[in-house]
Design a protein around this motif. Structure first.
Motif, PDB file in Angstrom:
ATOM      1  N   ASP A  30       3.399  -6.049   2.412  1.00  0.00           N
ATOM      2  CA  ASP A  30       2.753  -5.584   3.629  1.00  0.00           C
ATOM      3  C   ASP A  30       2.607  -6.730   4.619  1.00  0.00           C
ATOM      4  OD1 ASP A  30       2.628  -3.231   2.423  1.00  0.00           O
ATOM      5  OD2 ASP A  30       0.454  -3.002   2.446  1.00  0.00           O
ATOM      6  N   ALA A  31       2.755  -6.407   5.900  1.00  0.00           N
ATOM      7  CA  ALA A  31       2.523  -7.415   6.926  1.00  0.00           C
ATOM      8  C   ALA A  31       1.048  -7.793   6.899  1.00  0.00           C
ATOM      9  CB  ALA A  31       2.878  -6.856   8.294  1.00  0.00           C
ATOM     10  N   ALA A  32       0.785  -9.085   6.984  1.00  0.00           N
ATOM     11  CA  ALA A  32      -0.591  -9.538   6.852  1.00  0.00           C
ATOM     12  C   ALA A  32      -1.309  -9.433   8.188  1.00  0.00           C
ATOM     13  CB  ALA A  32      -0.626 -10.970   6.329  1.00  0.00           C
ATOM     14  N   GLY A  33      -1.408  -8.234   8.712  1.00  0.00           N
ATOM     15  CA  GLY A  33      -2.047  -8.099  10.009  1.00  0.00           C
ATOM     16  C   GLY A  33      -3.333  -7.290   9.980  1.00  0.00           C
ATOM     17  N   LEU A  93     -10.081  -2.677   4.920  1.00  0.00           N
ATOM     18  CA  LEU A  93      -9.139  -2.407   3.843  1.00  0.00           C
ATOM     19  C   LEU A  93      -8.050  -1.483   4.346  1.00  0.00           C
ATOM     20  CD1 LEU A  93     -11.465  -1.823   0.786  1.00  0.00           C
ATOM     21  CD2 LEU A  93      -9.847  -3.681   1.098  1.00  0.00           C
ATOM     22  N   PRO A  94      -6.789  -1.776   4.050  1.00  0.00           N
ATOM     23  CA  PRO A  94      -5.720  -0.864   4.451  1.00  0.00           C
ATOM     24  C   PRO A  94      -5.787   0.411   3.615  1.00  0.00           C
ATOM     25  CG  PRO A  94      -4.868  -2.587   3.043  1.00  0.00           C
ATOM     26  CD  PRO A  94      -6.305  -2.898   3.261  1.00  0.00           C
ATOM     27  N   SER A  95      -5.211   1.496   4.122  1.00  0.00           N
ATOM     28  CA  SER A  95      -5.237   2.725   3.323  1.00  0.00           C
ATOM     29  C   SER A  95      -3.852   2.996   2.761  1.00  0.00           C
ATOM     30  CB  SER A  95      -5.718   3.899   4.176  1.00  0.00           C
ATOM     31  OG  SER A  95      -4.909   4.006   5.306  1.00  0.00           O
ATOM     32  N   THR A  96      -3.825   3.797   1.715  1.00  0.00           N
ATOM     33  CA  THR A  96      -2.563   4.083   1.044  1.00  0.00           C
ATOM     34  C   THR A  96      -1.691   4.935   1.948  1.00  0.00           C
ATOM     35  OG1 THR A  96      -3.684   5.943   0.035  1.00  0.00           O
ATOM     36  CG2 THR A  96      -3.460   3.969  -1.289  1.00  0.00           C
ATOM     37  N   LEU A 134     -10.006  -7.399   0.255  1.00  0.00           N
ATOM     38  CA  LEU A 134      -9.321  -7.875   1.462  1.00  0.00           C
ATOM     39  C   LEU A 134      -8.360  -9.011   1.146  1.00  0.00           C
ATOM     40  CD1 LEU A 134     -12.002  -7.784   4.247  1.00  0.00           C
ATOM     41  CD2 LEU A 134      -9.835  -6.572   4.159  1.00  0.00           C
ATOM     42  N   ASP A 135      -8.722  -9.841   0.147  1.00  0.00           N
ATOM     43  CA  ASP A 135      -7.881 -11.016  -0.115  1.00  0.00           C
ATOM     44  C   ASP A 135      -6.814 -10.767  -1.171  1.00  0.00           C
ATOM     45  OD1 ASP A 135      -9.661 -10.707  -2.094  1.00  0.00           O
ATOM     46  OD2 ASP A 135     -10.359 -12.779  -2.175  1.00  0.00           O
ATOM     47  N   ASP A 136      -6.487  -9.483  -1.447  1.00  0.00           N
ATOM     48  CA  ASP A 136      -5.388  -9.207  -2.371  1.00  0.00           C
ATOM     49  C   ASP A 136      -4.062  -9.670  -1.757  1.00  0.00           C
ATOM     50  OD1 ASP A 136      -6.937  -8.072  -4.319  1.00  0.00           O
ATOM     51  OD2 ASP A 136      -6.872  -6.091  -3.394  1.00  0.00           O
ATOM     52  N   MET A 180       0.816  -1.205   0.000  1.00  0.00           N
ATOM     53  CA  MET A 180       0.000   0.000   0.000  1.00  0.00           C
ATOM     54  C   MET A 180       0.851   1.256   0.000  1.00  0.00           C
ATOM     55  SD  MET A 180      -3.050  -0.873  -0.322  1.00  0.00           S
ATOM     56  CE  MET A 180      -4.054   0.539   0.081  1.00  0.00           C
ATOM     57  N   ASN A 181       2.141   1.107   0.001  1.00  0.00           N
ATOM     58  CA  ASN A 181       3.020   2.264  -0.114  1.00  0.00           C
ATOM     59  C   ASN A 181       2.867   2.864  -1.514  1.00  0.00           C
ATOM     60  OD1 ASN A 181       5.132   4.087  -0.145  1.00  0.00           O
ATOM     61  ND2 ASN A 181       6.384   2.802   1.189  1.00  0.00           N
ATOM     62  N   ILE A 182       2.766   4.202  -1.574  1.00  0.00           N
ATOM     63  CA  ILE A 182       2.485   4.802  -2.878  1.00  0.00           C
ATOM     64  C   ILE A 182       3.710   4.885  -3.775  1.00  0.00           C
ATOM     65  CG2 ILE A 182       0.505   6.141  -2.100  1.00  0.00           C
ATOM     66  CD1 ILE A 182       2.377   8.567  -2.074  1.00  0.00           C
ATOM     67  N   VAL A 183       4.911   4.735  -3.222  1.00  0.00           N
ATOM     68  CA  VAL A 183       6.108   4.943  -4.049  1.00  0.00           C
ATOM     69  C   VAL A 183       6.187   3.944  -5.210  1.00  0.00           C
ATOM     70  CG1 VAL A 183       8.617   4.998  -4.063  1.00  0.00           C
ATOM     71  CG2 VAL A 183       7.366   6.057  -2.207  1.00  0.00           C
ATOM     72  N   PRO A 184       6.127   2.613  -4.944  1.00  0.00           N
ATOM     73  CA  PRO A 184       6.164   1.693  -6.097  1.00  0.00           C
ATOM     74  C   PRO A 184       4.989   1.912  -7.037  1.00  0.00           C
ATOM     75  CG  PRO A 184       5.687   0.509  -4.076  1.00  0.00           C
ATOM     76  CD  PRO A 184       6.059   1.879  -3.670  1.00  0.00           C
ATOM     77  N   ALA A 185       3.833   2.260  -6.493  1.00  0.00           N
ATOM     78  CA  ALA A 185       2.660   2.474  -7.341  1.00  0.00           C
ATOM     79  C   ALA A 185       2.899   3.625  -8.304  1.00  0.00           C
ATOM     80  CB  ALA A 185       1.439   2.744  -6.476  1.00  0.00           C
ATOM     81  N   LEU A 186       3.411   4.737  -7.767  1.00  0.00           N
ATOM     82  CA  LEU A 186       3.640   5.898  -8.633  1.00  0.00           C
ATOM     83  C   LEU A 186       4.715   5.594  -9.670  1.00  0.00           C
ATOM     84  CD1 LEU A 186       3.441   8.920  -6.187  1.00  0.00           C
ATOM     85  CD2 LEU A 186       1.738   8.091  -7.791  1.00  0.00           C
ATOM     86  N   LEU A 187       5.780   4.901  -9.228  1.00  0.00           N
ATOM     87  CA  LEU A 187       6.844   4.566 -10.178  1.00  0.00           C
ATOM     88  C   LEU A 187       6.286   3.721 -11.317  1.00  0.00           C
ATOM     89  CD1 LEU A 187       9.897   3.821  -7.883  1.00  0.00           C
ATOM     90  CD2 LEU A 187       9.501   5.776  -9.381  1.00  0.00           C
ATOM     91  N   LEU A 188       5.517   2.709 -10.950  1.00  0.00           N
ATOM     92  CA  LEU A 188       4.982   1.837 -11.995  1.00  0.00           C
ATOM     93  C   LEU A 188       4.048   2.620 -12.915  1.00  0.00           C
ATOM     94  CD1 LEU A 188       4.923  -1.168 -12.937  1.00  0.00           C
ATOM     95  CD2 LEU A 188       2.636  -1.214 -11.984  1.00  0.00           C
ATOM     96  N   SER A 189       3.213   3.496 -12.338  1.00  0.00           N
ATOM     97  CA  SER A 189       2.269   4.205 -13.203  1.00  0.00           C
ATOM     98  C   SER A 189       3.009   5.112 -14.175  1.00  0.00           C
ATOM     99  CB  SER A 189       1.237   4.977 -12.382  1.00  0.00           C
ATOM    100  OG  SER A 189       1.862   5.854 -11.513  1.00  0.00           O
TER     101      SER A 189
END
Lengths: 384, 360
Positions: free
Chosen positions: A154-157, A162-165, A147-149, A82-91
């Motif tokens: 991310d730690a599965a805790g 839903l976790p937030s970004t 939820l099942d992504d 859920m960290n935005i850094v890899p998401a932004l890089l990929l986008s």
């Protein structure tokens, strides 16, 4: 001298952007959601301006890159973290590759052909996202977190909700400081500041491109492409580079949209969205540094204001008038507000193209010239 | 064989609409050198002329029934459309054939709208860059579309074809094939014939009248025609009106096929542009041919058998990856755009266009 001026402009711009929650408070626009949209569409428009403002190539297809950015960011949230850094890089990367493909095809033609081609390719991407590539885009419903992504990193805790970004733990939704200044309730939000920093960075990149030899070459393409070709220079690598850069900006904007609110739908790729960014750049002033951002803020701000006005509000405004006049005014104005915001936008757009092709920046320059006469420097701030 | 014929027929009604809109676009482009992004809006306005006429014809006088009462005990209301009161049986006929009445009304209305558009707005953009022309007509398209939305609402408004032309026809039997092999909605056939008529009319007008000759001369060399003392601007303005009328009539006749809504113009506009590009910018026969071709192609691409053939072919060359198969399944959605890309890569001037047209 020019360098000093640019630095000054950048510093002023950064101050305004960083203080936006305070500055916009009196206008009623200082809530995080709208401020984020200002910044995100500002980035989108800055990128578009690098293509349209400098080279004059009018693309109607940039919504496709925005959508691709959103989709890749959401996939990153689903699969990795859920960290935005890899998401932004990929986008950014995916939008870059995608714009390279589309740019390679559509830049084989120029002028009107180019506009039509980008329009057609964007419409094709929309169709792909809407129905054909449903396994990848979840079609009509849009791509959403579940939820099942997997979320490998991310730690599965966080079972249950839903976790937030977040940006290394700073949650995008979180309002970290909520003071009351002059009676205004200010909200300082992490999400906005991520967008703001990226907006400032984009603005800086845009200044650098405008001042570089590369930017000069792009301007040469706009001024007289035939002549450029006759001097033995192929203009296509330059225009393609500009196209890819603007596509990457659009991808970043799309990724940010998904980071603020982790879902992506095909409607983001509709060519009306691509038309809207054209409106932003033209309204603000194409080919100027600050214009696209002004246009984006202007359109998003008035969209927000206008869509809230309904007949009841209008009757409130004209309550002091005689009743028949009140009713007449409401009948005249109501198609333009509320759900009719697009009518106002279209009309405004036509007026700007007809009477003020230079956009708001040009208008401000003209007004400045009229008012101050000799003191033209004040009006020229922000113009290349 | 009959499956192929059916697909061709399925393609020609959309193809007819593409061809008519593309014809108008090319006319405007060839005469005035302007790319009209508001042309789809003209198509949509035509459709809404039909909607309006349908409503106008059914404006009724309400009288109270002396005998019957409704469930509350009040006298029942009888609606008599004014046209039937004024014209008797002819009035009923008009309501029944409201599409035809709309066609007659739409011609002057659309020509007028076209001329107002040209004189009022586009005239001022001849000396401006192409980007400005695109932008202003794009803005106009948004405005027209939103006005229609404000007046008629966002939902599609179904219109019906005259009873006589409703239903289907056994097209296979008409051309000597087995019974029930090719069943086809009658109105779509009418639409095709109508569009052929219009296209033929426009071509004949350009070919066999003095006016058309002058217009063709002006398309070839505007300046020289002007120097000969002919007021070419006036004729081009009228041609803009004609192009608007062609788009409008395409819209009027399309209403029974597809209920008109405010964004139908934009939906068709994008495809019509593709048609113009494939046909070759500035070529009238190219636009018409590409319109029909792409319509039929789209219909073939939606055929399950065609998809199976392609999938089999891909299996032969070991290209049957899941990813490619997904594309093939949705082929009908993207085939037109793929063809456009292909045409532009292989033959940039289009099917029948001149090289170097509008490259600036």
């Amino acid at each position: 001298m020019n360098l000093m001026k640019d630095r000054f402009l950048l510093i002023i711009f950064a101050c305004v952007v960083l203080a936006a929650p305070l500055i916009f408070a009196p206008t009623g626009a200082a809530y995080p959601d709208l401020l984020q949209r200002f910044a995100i569409y500002g980035i989108f428009a800055i990128g578009f301006n690098i293509l349209f403002g400098l080279t004059g190539y009018l693309s109607f297809g940039h919504a496709a890159f925005l959508g691709v950015g959103s989709y890749s960011a959401v996939w990153m949230f689903k699969l990795l973290s859920m960290n935005i850094v890899p998401a932004l890089l990929l986008s950014i990367v995916v939008a870059g590759v995608f714009s390279l493909l589309i740019g390679y095809v559509s830049l084989r033609r120029s002028g009107i052909y180019f506009s039509i081609l980008t329009l057609a390719l964007a419409q094709m991407s929309y169709n792909l996202a809407y129905s054909v590539l449903t396994p990848l885009t979840n079609g009509e419903t849009g791509l959403q977190l579940r939820l099942d992504d997997a979320r490998v990193l991310d730690a599965a805790g966080d079972a249950g909700s839903l976790p937030s970004t977040n940006f290394f733990g700073l949650e995008m939704k979180e309002v970290f400081w909520n003071p009351t200044v002059f009676g205004y309730d200010l909200q300082f939000n992490w999400g906005y500041y991520v967008c703001a920093i990226l907006l400032i960075a984009s603005f800086w990149i845009s200044i650098r491109i405008f001042r570089s030899p590369f930017g000069l070459m792009l301007r040469a393409v706009k001024t007289n492409q035939t002549r450029l070709n006759y001097t033995g220079i192929s203009s296509r690598p330059y225009t393609l580079a500009a196209f890819v850069i603007s596509g990457m900006f659009a991808g970043l904007a799309g990724g940010l949209l998904a980071s603020m609110d982790p879902l992506a739908g095909a409607e983001r790729m509709q060519w009306t969205v691509g038309g809207e960014v054209v409106l932003m750049v033209v309204l603000g002033g194409m080919g100027t540094l600050i214009g696209p951002i002004l246009g984006a803020v202007f359109i998003k701000y008035f969209e927000n204001i206008f869509s809230k006005i309904n007949d009841g509000v209008l009757h409130g405004w004209f309550a002091i008038m005689p009743e028949w006049l009140d009713n007449a005014m409401v009948v005249i104005i109501s198609p333009f507000v509320g759900k009719g915001w697009h009518l106002t936008l279209g009309a405004l757009f036509m007026l700007v193209v007809i009477f003020l092709p230079g956009g708001l920046v040009d208008g401000a320059k003209r007004i400045g010239r009229v008012i101050t006469g000799a003191n033209r420097r004040a009006a020229k701030v922000g113009i290349e | 064989m009959d499956a192929i014929l059916l697909q061709i027929l399925n393609g020609i009604d959309k193809g007819s609409a593409y061809a008519l809109i593309a014809l108008g676009l090319t006319l405007i482009f060839g005469t005035l050198g302007v790319v009209n992004f508001a042309h789809g809006a003209l198509f949509m306005i035509g459709a809404f002329v039909a909607v309006t006429m349908g409503k106008v014809l059914e404006i009724s006088k309400i009288t109270l029934d002396p005998v019957k009462t409704d469930f509350l005990g009040n006298p029942a209301k009888i609606k008599t459309p004014y046209v039937t009161e004024w014209f008797g049986n002819f009035g009923f006929w008009m309501i029944e054939w409201s599409v035809l009445v709309s066609v007659i009304v739409a011609i002057p209305v659309m020509i007028l709208i076209g001329i107002i558009m040209e004189r009022g707005l586009i005239k001022h953009f001849y000396n401006r860059p192409h980007a400005d022309q695109i932008l202003v007509t794009f803005g106009l398209a948004i405005v027209l579309q939103e006005i229609i939305k404000a007046v008629y609402g966002a939902n599609p408004i179904p219109q019906s074809a005259p009873d006589l032309l409703k239903g289907s026809v056994d097209f296979g039997m008409m051309i000597g094939m087995a019974e029930n092999s090719v069943i086809y909605p009658l109105w779509r056939l009418v639409y095709f014939c109508f569009s052929v008529l219009i296209i033929g009319g426009v071509f004949a007008f350009l070919r066999f009248t003095t006016f058309g000759m002058v217009v063709r001369a002006g398309m070839a060399d505007r300046e020289t025609v002007g120097l000969l003392g002919i007021n070419i601007d006036k004729r081009f303005t009228i041609m803009f009106g004609v192009a608007a009328a062609v788009a409008g009539l395409a819209g009027v006749m399309y209403t029974p096929i597809n209920p008109p809504n405010y964004h139908m113009g934009m939906d068709f506009l994008v495809l019509s542009f593709v048609v113009v590009v494939v046909g070759g910018m500035g070529s009238l026969p190219g636009a018409v041919a590409a319109g029909f071709l792409l319509g039929i192609l789209e219909s073939f691409a939606s055929m399950p058998e065609a998809k199976e053939y392609i999938i089999t072919a891909l299996e032969w060359v070991y290209l049957d990856f899941d990813f490619i198969l997904t594309f093939i399944k949705g082929l009908d959605q993207i085939v037109i755009y793929l063809v456009a890309v292909l045409v532009l890569l292989v033959r940039p001037r289009g099917l029948m266009g001149k090289a170097g047209m509008m490259e600036e």
